[in-house]
Write a protein that holds these residues in place. Sequence first.
Motif, PDB file in Angstrom:
ATOM      1  N   GLY A   1       0.829  -1.200   0.000  1.00  0.00           N
ATOM      2  CA  GLY A   1       0.000   0.000   0.000  1.00  0.00           C
ATOM      3  C   GLY A   1       0.862   1.248   0.000  1.00  0.00           C
TER       4      GLY A   1
ATOM      5  N   VAL B   1       0.749   5.594  -0.067  1.00  0.00           N
ATOM      6  CA  VAL B   1      -0.029   6.825   0.056  1.00  0.00           C
ATOM      7  C   VAL B   1       0.959   7.988   0.102  1.00  0.00           C
ATOM      8  CG1 VAL B   1      -0.100   6.631   2.583  1.00  0.00           C
ATOM      9  CG2 VAL B   1      -1.771   8.066   1.402  1.00  0.00           C
TER      10      VAL B   1
ATOM     11  N   TYR C   1       1.381  11.922   1.139  1.00  0.00           N
ATOM     12  CA  TYR C   1       0.796  12.965   1.976  1.00  0.00           C
ATOM     13  C   TYR C   1       1.510  14.294   1.733  1.00  0.00           C
ATOM     14  CZ  TYR C   1      -1.553   9.442   4.884  1.00  0.00           C
ATOM     15  OH  TYR C   1      -2.344   8.430   5.340  1.00  0.00           O
TER      16      TYR C   1
ATOM     17  N   ALA D   1      -3.953  13.484   2.099  1.00  0.00           N
ATOM     18  CA  ALA D   1      -3.568  12.469   1.123  1.00  0.00           C
ATOM     19  C   ALA D   1      -3.786  12.994  -0.282  1.00  0.00           C
ATOM     20  CB  ALA D   1      -4.368  11.196   1.338  1.00  0.00           C
TER      21      ALA D   1
ATOM     22  N   TYR E   1      -2.417  11.078  -2.982  1.00  0.00           N
ATOM     23  CA  TYR E   1      -2.424   9.886  -3.839  1.00  0.00           C
ATOM     24  C   TYR E   1      -2.476   8.649  -2.941  1.00  0.00           C
ATOM     25  CZ  TYR E   1      -0.807   5.967  -6.622  1.00  0.00           C
ATOM     26  OH  TYR E   1      -0.717   4.734  -7.224  1.00  0.00           O
ATOM     27  N   CYS E   2      -3.185   7.631  -3.401  1.00  0.00           N
ATOM     28  CA  CYS E   2      -3.130   6.307  -2.763  1.00  0.00           C
ATOM     29  C   CYS E   2      -3.384   5.271  -3.836  1.00  0.00           C
ATOM     30  CB  CYS E   2      -4.128   6.189  -1.616  1.00  0.00           C
ATOM     31  SG  CYS E   2      -5.828   5.947  -2.134  1.00  0.00           S
ATOM     32  N   ASN E   3      -2.747   4.124  -3.696  1.00  0.00           N
ATOM     33  CA  ASN E   3      -2.964   3.064  -4.684  1.00  0.00           C
ATOM     34  C   ASN E   3      -4.053   2.120  -4.180  1.00  0.00           C
ATOM     35  OD1 ASN E   3      -1.582   1.720  -2.684  1.00  0.00           O
ATOM     36  ND2 ASN E   3      -0.234   0.601  -4.079  1.00  0.00           N
TER      37      ASN E   3
ATOM     38  N   LEU F   1      -3.511   0.074  -0.889  1.00  0.00           N
ATOM     39  CA  LEU F   1      -3.694   0.749   0.391  1.00  0.00           C
ATOM     40  C   LEU F   1      -5.175   0.793   0.754  1.00  0.00           C
ATOM     41  CD1 LEU F   1      -2.055   2.538   2.569  1.00  0.00           C
ATOM     42  CD2 LEU F   1      -3.405   4.363   1.555  1.00  0.00           C
TER      43      LEU F   1
ATOM     44  N   PRO G   1     -10.874   4.669  -2.225  1.00  0.00           N
ATOM     45  CA  PRO G   1      -9.982   5.809  -2.499  1.00  0.00           C
ATOM     46  C   PRO G   1     -10.612   7.153  -2.136  1.00  0.00           C
ATOM     47  CG  PRO G   1      -9.860   4.229  -4.284  1.00  0.00           C
ATOM     48  CD  PRO G   1     -10.964   3.759  -3.381  1.00  0.00           C
TER      49      PRO G   1
ATOM     50  N   ILE H   1      -9.982   8.253   1.273  1.00  0.00           N
ATOM     51  CA  ILE H   1      -8.593   8.573   1.603  1.00  0.00           C
ATOM     52  C   ILE H   1      -8.134   9.864   0.932  1.00  0.00           C
ATOM     53  CG2 ILE H   1      -6.214   7.735   1.463  1.00  0.00           C
ATOM     54  CD1 ILE H   1      -7.384   4.876   1.449  1.00  0.00           C
TER      55      ILE H   1
ATOM     56  N   THR I   1       4.803   3.796   2.650  1.00  0.00           N
ATOM     57  CA  THR I   1       4.566   2.478   2.054  1.00  0.00           C
ATOM     58  C   THR I   1       4.242   1.501   3.170  1.00  0.00           C
ATOM     59  OG1 THR I   1       6.141   2.976   0.302  1.00  0.00           O
ATOM     60  CG2 THR I   1       5.529   0.673   0.599  1.00  0.00           C
TER      61      THR I   1
END
Length: 619
Positions: free
Chosen positions: A136, A138, A140, A155, A157-159, A162, A170, A173, A231
């Motif tokens: 995961g 993210v 910040y 946040a 970006y997050c994949n 995560l 998403p 987040i 990560t």
Amino acid sequence: MLNVSRLGVSSSPYPLLGIVPVFTPDGHLETFRLQSASPAAISVFGLPDDAAERPLSDLLPGFGLAPVQARLQEVITTGEDRQFDLYLPFASGNRWFDIVATRVSDTEIQLLCWDVTRYRQKAQWLEEILDTTRKGVVVYKGIRDEHGTITDFIATYCNPALAGMTLQSPDDILNRTVTERYSDAVGDDLFNKYISVLETGVPVRKLQYLDQHQRWYEVSLERMHEYLVATYEEVTSAQHTAQREAQYALLLNSVLDASLTAIIAIDSIRDESGTIIDFVCRLANNTFIRVSGRPASDIVGHRMLTQHPHLLNTEAFSRYVDAVETGQSQQFEQHFPGRNGDRWFTVSVVKKGDGLVLSFMEITDLKRTQHQLEASVNQLSQSNYNLEQFAYVASHDLQEPLRKIQAFGDLLMQHHAEFLNEAGQDLLRRVQDAARRMQLLVRDLLTFSRLTTQPVDFETVSLDQVISDVLTDLEVGIHENQARIEIGPLPEVYGSSLRLQQLFQNLISNAIKFHKPGQPAEVSVGVREAAGSQLPPLLNDQPGKRWVAIEVTDHGIGFDEQYRDRIFQPFQRLHGRHQYSGTGIGLAVCKHVAESHGGMITVQSQPGQGSTFTVYLPV
């Protein structure tokens, strides 16, 4: 011709465009017209020579999009720069540009156009990688107060991984702060690590348990420009495994320390050629420390030959080396001399990696007992030798004078009896009787001594055949006493045919001898299996063995059971020799033969009711 001399673009190596707004009669922005372009911009965008004064949206359709028009109008209205991404199609391929729009006059805007297609492709590839990775990720951005202190993180970006780890979408987040998602985050260890990494740039890697998700994560934090990249890799299963392994290791250490066996683990020390020249201790349990009489700090981490130099060139050291090189486990006895006395150990050697696990079981007391037993055996051997010498004397030197006494007495009685009065003849008869009894005692003593001094070979023996041979030998006595003998089927046992014949011949001859006066002797021989409570206590503690009980029963005179131990002692008689013949050695022979076969003999009897002798033998 396209003007390249205005706005200072002629000398710029960068792709610059000069544009001016075009308004409708009522003052509304209609479009933007290309005013000038740098050579780099002409090359990048492939602008034609007649591009000057033409609407920018005709030349580059992407600039006609409403969002782009709105950004450019903001520049005219506010005078502030605007930055945005623009996607433009070309015949050679679609391209991305990073546009910075700056107002250079009340009616003119300069556009700095960076071709970022390559970077956008890399970013897209990276995003695809991040979207497919199991970790995961993210990103910040720190939120600071008026004093520049970081108070929160948002946040950017997050994949998907995560989102899956946190069981959030998403949307839950992105563009939300940490404290919005976790109200109690401020002040906890992980939040403080976020701040530290973003402020100092020093990466952090740690194992973190998140109560919100009840899972373990391996967290890596790194600063990238003004962003924090976090990560997360879920390691709950691995952590549980590690915890179980730690608990198992603790249990193993507890077992090792509780073991009565002294245990150490040693690693090989090799020279440049790979030859083992020594060993170093890596682990020692409490028993080894106690047995060695030294603290653990003097054992663990120290070389073997430093502490025991006498072991070099010994068989034990060679065995250690051989076990490492061949991988074959070994067990042997090892002697350790000491100031407080010699000690002996049984050593078990098992290869572990490029070393060994050694187990030491102290057998010093056993060795001392062994030495004492060896001394006792030597004494017993000497006693047996002396007894054999006695038996030789008894069978030769003592019997020879007895035979002469008997021979001379017979000659005296035959040739000179008329010269003796009645009293003299009576004395002579008494001498002859005493000599015969003495000869019988010597013979029986010799028989008994041979039981203990002469070894015999054991084999499978048929008791049916043994009893048949006994009855053949007793045939005359059976006939004279009109004895009735009943024999049941008997099993095979492992033993000595000769010794077992001695045993049963004594029992059956005694049963015939001690019959009731005026009545014929009645004897029966039978067998039954015996187990558990049917066995004597001394035999009941031998699990796994099968036993038979051979019973020899008579209906003779019997005896009081208070004498049942006495009758099995050598030369013990319950009746006078004038009543019944014999020396009292027969039942002692029976007892010795039964015990030498791993069994025993018992008796039950009542005066006037007869006796039952039971011989217990393993089968």
